[in-house]
Write a protein that holds these residues in place. Structure first.
Motif, PDB file in Angstrom:
ATOM      1  N   ILE A 218     -63.679  32.866  47.159  1.00 21.50           N
ATOM      2  CA  ILE A 218     -62.906  32.661  45.929  1.00 21.50           C
ATOM      3  C   ILE A 218     -61.472  33.148  46.118  1.00 21.50           C
ATOM      4  CG2 ILE A 218     -62.732  33.231  43.482  1.00 21.50           C
ATOM      5  CD1 ILE A 218     -65.019  31.366  44.131  1.00 21.50           C
ATOM      6  N   ALA A 219     -61.305  34.328  46.731  1.00 19.51           N
ATOM      7  CA  ALA A 219     -59.955  34.845  46.980  1.00 19.51           C
ATOM      8  C   ALA A 219     -59.167  33.896  47.877  1.00 19.51           C
ATOM      9  CB  ALA A 219     -60.044  36.230  47.613  1.00 19.51           C
ATOM     10  N   TYR A 220     -59.842  33.295  48.850  1.00 21.78           N
ATOM     11  CA  TYR A 220     -59.197  32.344  49.764  1.00 21.78           C
ATOM     12  C   TYR A 220     -58.720  31.110  49.001  1.00 21.78           C
ATOM     13  CZ  TYR A 220     -59.153  28.809  53.512  1.00 21.78           C
ATOM     14  OH  TYR A 220     -58.823  27.802  54.367  1.00 21.78           O
ATOM     15  N   LEU A 221     -59.562  30.571  48.132  1.00 23.51           N
ATOM     16  CA  LEU A 221     -59.177  29.399  47.347  1.00 23.51           C
ATOM     17  C   LEU A 221     -58.061  29.734  46.360  1.00 23.51           C
ATOM     18  CD1 LEU A 221     -62.691  27.815  46.653  1.00 23.51           C
ATOM     19  CD2 LEU A 221     -60.986  27.100  48.325  1.00 23.51           C
ATOM     20  N   LEU A 222     -58.112  30.913  45.750  1.00 23.62           N
ATOM     21  CA  LEU A 222     -57.026  31.330  44.856  1.00 23.62           C
ATOM     22  C   LEU A 222     -55.699  31.414  45.611  1.00 23.62           C
ATOM     23  CD1 LEU A 222     -58.767  34.129  42.733  1.00 23.62           C
ATOM     24  CD2 LEU A 222     -58.017  31.883  41.937  1.00 23.62           C
ATOM     25  N   LEU A 223     -55.759  31.913  46.836  1.00 14.63           N
ATOM     26  CA  LEU A 223     -54.541  31.999  47.655  1.00 14.63           C
ATOM     27  C   LEU A 223     -53.959  30.609  47.906  1.00 14.63           C
ATOM     28  CD1 LEU A 223     -52.641  33.761  49.422  1.00 14.63           C
ATOM     29  CD2 LEU A 223     -54.234  33.375  51.315  1.00 14.63           C
ATOM     30  N   LEU A 224     -54.817  29.648  48.221  1.00 16.54           N
ATOM     31  CA  LEU A 224     -54.341  28.292  48.494  1.00 16.54           C
ATOM     32  C   LEU A 224     -53.755  27.648  47.240  1.00 16.54           C
ATOM     33  CD1 LEU A 224     -57.143  26.876  50.805  1.00 16.54           C
ATOM     34  CD2 LEU A 224     -55.098  28.142  51.392  1.00 16.54           C
TER      35      LEU A 224
ATOM     36  N   TYR B  60     -49.792  26.429  47.082  1.00 19.63           N
ATOM     37  CA  TYR B  60     -49.444  25.028  46.857  1.00 19.63           C
ATOM     38  C   TYR B  60     -48.911  24.794  45.449  1.00 19.63           C
ATOM     39  CZ  TYR B  60     -51.369  23.637  51.353  1.00 19.63           C
ATOM     40  OH  TYR B  60     -51.584  23.494  52.702  1.00 19.63           O
ATOM     41  N   GLY B  61     -49.354  25.593  44.483  1.00 13.64           N
ATOM     42  CA  GLY B  61     -48.794  25.477  43.137  1.00 13.64           C
ATOM     43  C   GLY B  61     -47.317  25.830  43.106  1.00 13.64           C
ATOM     44  N   LEU B  62     -46.944  26.901  43.796  1.00 14.02           N
ATOM     45  CA  LEU B  62     -45.532  27.291  43.844  1.00 14.02           C
ATOM     46  C   LEU B  62     -44.714  26.286  44.652  1.00 14.02           C
ATOM     47  CD1 LEU B  62     -45.783  31.174  44.296  1.00 14.02           C
ATOM     48  CD2 LEU B  62     -45.345  29.870  42.214  1.00 14.02           C
ATOM     49  N   VAL B  63     -45.284  25.770  45.756  1.00 14.16           N
ATOM     50  CA  VAL B  63     -44.566  24.749  46.540  1.00 14.16           C
ATOM     51  C   VAL B  63     -44.309  23.509  45.691  1.00 14.16           C
ATOM     52  CG1 VAL B  63     -44.790  23.152  48.480  1.00 14.16           C
ATOM     53  CG2 VAL B  63     -45.382  25.556  48.778  1.00 14.16           C
ATOM     54  N   LEU B  64     -45.318  23.073  44.933  1.00 10.85           N
ATOM     55  CA  LEU B  64     -45.159  21.904  44.076  1.00 10.85           C
ATOM     56  C   LEU B  64     -44.123  22.159  42.986  1.00 10.85           C
ATOM     57  CD1 LEU B  64     -46.099  19.058  43.355  1.00 10.85           C
ATOM     58  CD2 LEU B  64     -47.924  20.076  41.972  1.00 10.85           C
ATOM     59  N   GLU B  65     -44.111  23.372  42.432  1.00  9.81           N
ATOM     60  CA  GLU B  65     -43.145  23.692  41.383  1.00  9.81           C
ATOM     61  C   GLU B  65     -41.722  23.707  41.934  1.00  9.81           C
ATOM     62  OE1 GLU B  65     -41.554  24.469  37.766  1.00  9.81           O
ATOM     63  OE2 GLU B  65     -43.664  24.033  38.158  1.00  9.81           O
ATOM     64  N   PHE B  66     -41.530  24.295  43.117  1.00 12.53           N
ATOM     65  CA  PHE B  66     -40.191  24.366  43.689  1.00 12.53           C
ATOM     66  C   PHE B  66     -39.692  22.989  44.139  1.00 12.53           C
ATOM     67  CE2 PHE B  66     -41.173  28.994  44.870  1.00 12.53           C
ATOM     68  CZ  PHE B  66     -40.620  29.438  43.674  1.00 12.53           C
ATOM     69  N   SER B  67     -40.598  22.123  44.588  1.00 12.05           N
ATOM     70  CA  SER B  67     -40.178  20.785  44.998  1.00 12.05           C
ATOM     71  C   SER B  67     -39.955  19.854  43.816  1.00 12.05           C
ATOM     72  CB  SER B  67     -41.224  20.181  45.941  1.00 12.05           C
ATOM     73  OG  SER B  67     -42.483  20.080  45.291  1.00 12.05           O
ATOM     74  N   ASN B  68     -40.551  20.172  42.652  1.00 17.73           N
ATOM     75  CA  ASN B  68     -40.349  19.382  41.430  1.00 17.73           C
ATOM     76  C   ASN B  68     -40.047  20.335  40.278  1.00 17.73           C
ATOM     77  OD1 ASN B  68     -41.395  16.462  42.241  1.00 17.73           O
ATOM     78  ND2 ASN B  68     -42.804  17.969  43.107  1.00 17.73           N
ATOM     79  N   PRO B  69     -38.849  20.926  40.237  1.00 18.37           N
ATOM     80  CA  PRO B  69     -38.523  21.939  39.207  1.00 18.37           C
ATOM     81  C   PRO B  69     -38.686  21.381  37.804  1.00 18.37           C
ATOM     82  CG  PRO B  69     -36.836  21.851  40.927  1.00 18.37           C
ATOM     83  CD  PRO B  69     -37.715  20.679  41.141  1.00 18.37           C
TER      84      PRO B  69
ATOM     85  N   ILE C 187     -52.015  31.394  57.842  1.00 14.71           N
ATOM     86  CA  ILE C 187     -52.262  30.551  56.667  1.00 14.71           C
ATOM     87  C   ILE C 187     -50.949  30.195  55.982  1.00 14.71           C
ATOM     88  CG2 ILE C 187     -53.264  30.541  54.353  1.00 14.71           C
ATOM     89  CD1 ILE C 187     -55.614  32.076  55.426  1.00 14.71           C
ATOM     90  N   LEU C 188     -50.076  31.176  55.807  1.00 14.23           N
ATOM     91  CA  LEU C 188     -48.778  30.898  55.186  1.00 14.23           C
ATOM     92  C   LEU C 188     -47.964  29.932  56.039  1.00 14.23           C
ATOM     93  CD1 LEU C 188     -47.830  34.496  53.959  1.00 14.23           C
ATOM     94  CD2 LEU C 188     -48.737  32.599  52.608  1.00 14.23           C
TER      95      LEU C 188
ATOM     96  N   LEU D 159     -49.582  28.309  36.967  1.00 17.07           N
ATOM     97  CA  LEU D 159     -50.933  28.411  37.540  1.00 17.07           C
ATOM     98  C   LEU D 159     -50.877  28.997  38.951  1.00 17.07           C
ATOM     99  CD1 LEU D 159     -53.948  27.777  37.240  1.00 17.07           C
ATOM    100  CD2 LEU D 159     -53.479  25.509  38.189  1.00 17.07           C
ATOM    101  N   GLY D 160     -49.891  28.569  39.736  1.00 14.76           N
ATOM    102  CA  GLY D 160     -49.769  29.094  41.096  1.00 14.76           C
ATOM    103  C   GLY D 160     -49.470  30.573  41.123  1.00 14.76           C
ATOM    104  N   ALA D 161     -48.583  31.029  40.223  1.00 14.08           N
ATOM    105  CA  ALA D 161     -48.244  32.454  40.189  1.00 14.08           C
ATOM    106  C   ALA D 161     -49.449  33.302  39.798  1.00 14.08           C
ATOM    107  CB  ALA D 161     -47.091  32.681  39.212  1.00 14.08           C
ATOM    108  N   ILE D 162     -50.227  32.830  38.798  1.00 11.49           N
ATOM    109  CA  ILE D 162     -51.415  33.580  38.369  1.00 11.49           C
ATOM    110  C   ILE D 162     -52.437  33.647  39.502  1.00 11.49           C
ATOM    111  CG2 ILE D 162     -53.366  33.580  36.773  1.00 11.49           C
ATOM    112  CD1 ILE D 162     -51.540  32.327  34.690  1.00 11.49           C
ATOM    113  N   CYS D 163     -52.710  32.508  40.126  1.00 14.65           N
ATOM    114  CA  CYS D 163     -53.697  32.485  41.212  1.00 14.65           C
ATOM    115  C   CYS D 163     -53.233  33.329  42.396  1.00 14.65           C
ATOM    116  CB  CYS D 163     -53.940  31.049  41.658  1.00 14.65           C
ATOM    117  SG  CYS D 163     -54.809  30.036  40.437  1.00 14.65           S
TER     118      CYS D 163
END
Length: 480
Positions: free
Chosen positions: A287-293, A297-306, A339-340, A314-318
Motif C-alpha cells: 500500500i505504501a508503494y502504491l501511495l508513493l506512485l 505521478y499526481g504531482l507530475v501530472l499537476e505540474f505538466s498541466n497547471p 524509483i524516483l 491527491l498526489g500531495a496527500i498520497c
C-alpha cells in the motif's frame, strides 16, 4: 458575467486548498507519536486493583501493532490495572517495533504477562524477546518459541547455518583470515542481539544461556521444554487457568514484593481502534508503494498541466502518507532513489519523446528500485511481487503508447512551422508576371509564378525556398 466567470476557478482553488489543509491537519493529528512512557522508576502496582486487561496480538509485529500495544499499555497504567495480559502468536517482526514494545513493558507500572496461546501458536524471533522482557512468561500446550537470530538486512549474504561452538570458532578464524563486510555486519548484529536478550533474561531471572543459543543458533523450544529449562514461568491451558495460577503469586517489583489478587478481577478485552486499522493499512509495504506512485505521478501530472487541482491535491496527500509509512519501515534509499529516477524518466518520455530510450530506462530503474525498496528479508514487510510486476507491465505499456504516438507524429505531415504552407491556398495581392506578393494563412509572403498572375487570383503553394514561395494558379474562382 465576466466577474462571475473569473470567480469560479478561484473559488475551486480555495476549496481545494482548504480541503488539503484539513487533510494535512488530520494527518498531523494521526501521526503524532503516542505519549512516551515514563522513564523514571515506577512504584509497584496496588494489590487492590481488580481489572485485568487482555490484548490479543496475532501476526507479524510492525509499526501498527507496536503503536497499538504501547498506547493500550499506557491506558492500562492510567487505569491502575492489576495485570496486562498479552496473548501472543507471531512469526517475528521489525526490530524497531519490537524494541518499542519492550521499552513500554520495562517502563510499565502494571505487570505484563505474555501468554503464547492458543495451542499451535508461536513466539518466534521478536516474540521471544518480548516474552523474555515480560514480568510473567507463560505458554499454552503445543506452542513454541525461539529462532531469534536477527534477519539479514540489506541484501547481503544469507543467515549462517546453525553450528556448534567448535564450528563457530573455526568460522571466526576464517572470517579473521578473510574479512568480509557483510559477515562483519551480521556478526555485529548477532552480538548486539545476544547482549540485548541476555540483559532481559538477567533482569527477569530467566535462562540466559538458552536465550543466547536462540539468537546464535536459531534453536526453538516447546512449551514443556521451555518450562523445564527455566525459560518461562508457567504453562497454562487457557486464560482462566493462567489467571488462576497467577492469583496470589508474589512478584518482585523493584525492592518490593507484590502479591497479585486476581480472584475477583474483571477482564477488559482491548479492541483494535480505528487508528490501528488505519496504520495497519498505510504501513503495509504494498500500500505504501502504491501511495508513493500515486503521489509522484499526481504531482507530475499537476505540474505538466497547471490548474487541474485534483491530481496535485491527491498526489500531495498520497505522497505525505507514503513518506510517513516509509519512515517507519526498513527502506533502502538506493531503491527509493531508483524509483524516483524511473518516474522522472517515464515523465520525460511523455514530455519529450526519445522513442523509448528514456521510457525503457525508466521502467528498468523503476522495477529494480521497487524490488530493492524494502530493506528486509521478512516476507510480511516486503512488497508483493505481483504488485511490482503489475506496475512494471503497466509502465511498459504506457511507454509503448508514448513511443507509438511519437512515431505516428514523426511520420505524419508537419502541423507546425513554415513547411505547413506547401499545399495551402494563397491570394495574389497585385498583378505580377514573375514575382510578387501573396497572402497565405493571414501572412504576406513573396511569391514567384511561371504564369502571369492577376490581383485577387487564387493560387496554390507548391514549394518554399527560404522566404520565397513557389505558386501556380489554383483554378478556383478569384476573390475580391
Amino acid at each position: 458575467m465576466g466577474r462571475e466567470y473569473q470567480s469560479t476557478p478561484h473559488h475551486g482553488h480555495r476549496l481545494a486548498a482548504r480541503l488539503f489543509l484539513c487533510v494535512l491537519l488530520a494527518l498531523l493529528f494521526l501521526l503524532a507519536p503516542a505519549s512516551p512512557a515514563q522513564n523514571s522508576p515506577s512504584p509497584a502496582p496496588s494489590p487492590a486493583s481488580a481489572s485485568v486487561w487482555v490484548m490479543t496480538l496475532d501476526g507479524p509485529i510492525g509499526p501498527a501493532l507496536s503503536d497499538w500495544f504501547v498506547r493500550s499499555l499506557e491506558e492500562a497504567n492510567k487505569a491502575s490495572a492489576a495485570l496486562f495480559v498479552l496473548q501472543l502468536n507471531t512469526p517475528g517482526g521489525l526490530d524497531s517495533a519490537m524494541r518499542d514494545m519492550i521499552r513500554g513493558i520495562l517502563d510499565s507500572r502494571v505487570p505484563v504477562a505474555t501468554y503464547v496461546s492458543p495451542s499451535g501458536s508461536r513466539a518466534a524471533s521478536a516474540g521471544t524477546y518480548i516474552l523474555y522482557a515480560s514480568h510473567i512468561a507463560a505458554m499454552a500446550p503445543a506452542t513454541n518459541l525461539g529462532a531469534a537470530t536477527p534477519v539479514q538486512i540489506g541484501g547481503g549474504g544469507g543467515l549462517p547455518s546453525p553450528s556448534s561452538p567448535g564450528d563457530q570458532s573455526e568460522d571466526d578464524e576464517g572470517a579473521a583470515a578473510s574479512p568480509d563486510s557483510a559477515s562483519a555486519l551480521h556478526r555485529k548484529r548477532v552480538n548486539d542481539a545476544v547482549a540485548y536478550i541476555r540483559g532481559l533474561a538477567e533482569l527477569r531471572d530467566r535462562n540466559a544461556d538458552w536465550a543466547e543459543k536462540a539468537v546464535r543458533e536459531a534453536v526453538s523450544l516447546s512449551s514443556s521444554d521451555a518450562l523445564a529449562k527455566g525459560v518461562i514461568d508457567l504453562k497454562a491451558a487457557d486464560l482462566n487457568d493462567l489467571l488462576a495460577q497467577l492469583d496470589g503469586q508474589a512478584l518482585s517489583w523493584g525492592d518490593q514484593a507484590v502479591s497479585l489478587a486476581l480472584a475477583d478481577a474483571q477482564l477488559h478485552q482491548v479492541e483494535r481502534d480505528w487508528r490501528t486499522d488505519f496504520l495497519a493499512i498505510v504501513t503495509d509495504p504494498s500500500i505504501a508503494y502504491l501511495l508513493l506512485l500515486v503521489g509522484i505521478y499526481g504531482l507530475v501530472l499537476e505540474f505538466s498541466n497547471p490548474g487541474m487541482g485534483v491530481p496535485g491535491v491527491l498526489g500531495a496527500i498520497c505522497l505525505l502518507l507514503a513518506l510517513y509509512a516509509l519512515q517507519m519501515l526498513p527502506v533502502s534509499y538506493v531503491g527509493l532513489g531508483l524509483i524516483l529516477l524511473g518516474a522522472v524518466l517515464v515523465a520525460l518520455e511523455a514530455i519529450s519523446p526519445s522513442f523509448g530510450v528514456f521510457g525503457i530506462g525508466g521502467v528498468i530503474a523503476f522495477v529494480i528500485g521497487s524490488i530493492m525498496l524494502m530493506d528486509t528479508d521478512l516476507p510480511a514487510f516486503r512488497i508483493a511481487l505481483p504488485v511490482i510486476a503489475a506496475v512494471g507491465v503497466g509502465s511498459l505499456l504506457l511507454v509503448g503508447l508514448f513511443v507509438r504516438l511519437a512515431v505516428k507524429a514523426h511520420e505524419g505531415p508537419p502541423v507546425t512551422g513554415a513547411d505547413t504552407l506547401v499545399g495551402q491556398t494563397a491570394v495574389a495581392l497585385d498583378d505580377f508576371e514573375d514575382d510578387g506578393q501573396v497572402r497565405v494563412l493571414g501572412e504576406i509572403w513573396h511569391a514567384r509564378s511561371q504564369q502571369p498572375v492577376r490581383r485577387g487570383q487564387l493560387l496554390q503553394v507548391t514549394d518554399r525556398s527560404d522566404l520565397m514561395l513557389d505558386v501556380k494558379p489554383d483554378g478556383k474562382e478569384e476573390t475580391s
